[in-house]
Design an enzyme around this catalytic site. Sequence first.
Site, PDB file in Angstrom:
ATOM      1  CB  THR A  13      -9.132   8.154 -33.669  1.00 36.90           C
ATOM      2  OG1 THR A  13      -7.735   8.486 -33.709  1.00 36.90           O
ATOM      3  CG2 THR A  13      -9.300   6.659 -33.528  1.00 36.90           C
ATOM      4  N   GLY A  14     -10.551  10.916 -34.425  1.00 36.22           N
ATOM      5  CA  GLY A  14     -10.468  12.376 -34.469  1.00 36.22           C
ATOM      6  C   GLY A  14     -10.496  12.906 -35.885  1.00 36.22           C
ATOM      7  CB  THR A  16     -15.077  15.721 -36.927  1.00 37.37           C
ATOM      8  OG1 THR A  16     -14.359  16.208 -35.791  1.00 37.37           O
ATOM      9  CG2 THR A  16     -15.843  14.457 -36.556  1.00 37.37           C
ATOM     10  N   GLY A  18      -9.352  18.967 -39.421  1.00 44.84           N
ATOM     11  CA  GLY A  18      -7.902  19.001 -39.475  1.00 44.84           C
ATOM     12  C   GLY A  18      -7.248  17.840 -40.199  1.00 44.84           C
ATOM     13  CB  ILE A  19      -4.092  16.015 -39.444  1.00 45.15           C
ATOM     14  CG1 ILE A  19      -3.141  17.222 -39.512  1.00 45.15           C
ATOM     15  CG2 ILE A  19      -3.378  14.763 -39.964  1.00 45.15           C
ATOM     16  CD1 ILE A  19      -1.936  17.116 -38.597  1.00 45.15           C
ATOM     17  N   GLY A  20      -6.974  14.701 -39.356  1.00 46.66           N
ATOM     18  CA  GLY A  20      -7.784  13.486 -39.391  1.00 46.66           C
ATOM     19  C   GLY A  20      -8.785  13.490 -40.525  1.00 46.66           C
ATOM     20  CB  SER A 141       4.219  15.522 -33.237  1.00 43.56           C
ATOM     21  OG  SER A 141       4.734  16.831 -33.218  1.00 43.56           O
ATOM     22  CE1 TYR A 154       0.750  16.832 -29.476  1.00 48.13           C
ATOM     23  CE2 TYR A 154       2.836  17.827 -30.113  1.00 48.13           C
ATOM     24  CZ  TYR A 154       1.669  17.181 -30.457  1.00 48.13           C
ATOM     25  OH  TYR A 154       1.412  16.876 -31.776  1.00 48.13           O
TER      26      TYR A 154
END
Length: 264
Positions: A13-14, A16, A18-20, A141, A154
């Site tokens: 997921t996510g 597109t 960065g980390i994903g 995290s 967060y």
Amino acid sequence: MRIDLSGRTALVTGSTQGIGRAIAVALADAGARVAINGRTAATVEDVVAELRAESDGRELIAASGDVTTEDGAAEVLAATGPVDILVNNLGVFGAEEPLEISDAEWRRYFDVNVLAAVRLIRATLPGMIERGWGRVLNIASDSAIVIPAEMIHYGMSKTALLAVSRGFAKAAAGSGVTVNSVLAGPTHTGGVENFVYELVDRSLPWDEAQREFMKEHRPQSLLQRLIEPEEIANMVAYLASPLASATTGAAVRVDGGYVDSIVP
């Protein structure tokens, strides 16, 4: 070690950016069929095309949809098909004065960072258990353990994700399915660059701004630099593989030594 994920389908997921995105690349390069996910269909299609252009051997699926909603999650899973490796990477973060965080923001952070992961685990874990193999990886995290004063909401959501991981690992006990969380440390992404410049002088060049941020706001990092997304992806690829068959219910650190603890 050779990581071989041939014949496995992964949903990140996510993914597109960065980390994903780095995780999706690592899994695809290990042979997995990888579903790229984001809210916007055009963006997802563009990323799929870019990643295919970089390497002809990557098997990629466009799986656009908002997994923070039931309908969106269903749309994504319909595009992906049976999932062998679920990586819950989607998350939001940002600095906010602790006493000014509204009820709506608390709920939004929980919905995006925790409930979206729970929803997808609930939908995919039964199939993994039935097939006798699967991997669920929740990207948490260091903030789950070292709660940042500037983004308590967060930190709260990532702490909750550790509990989610441990609990579902128990639900999958003895099945051949593992469930783990990955404690990612301060990582160099576009979003983090923006975050860094919220806390340090915007006129500073990036390298200097990064050093200033780590010195002032993350001084306990033993790496003393931001982690690159590929470094997180390497750990995820290992945990997603058969080589990590004895690791489950764990919070595995890729934090650059940020968390001051001998035991993870």
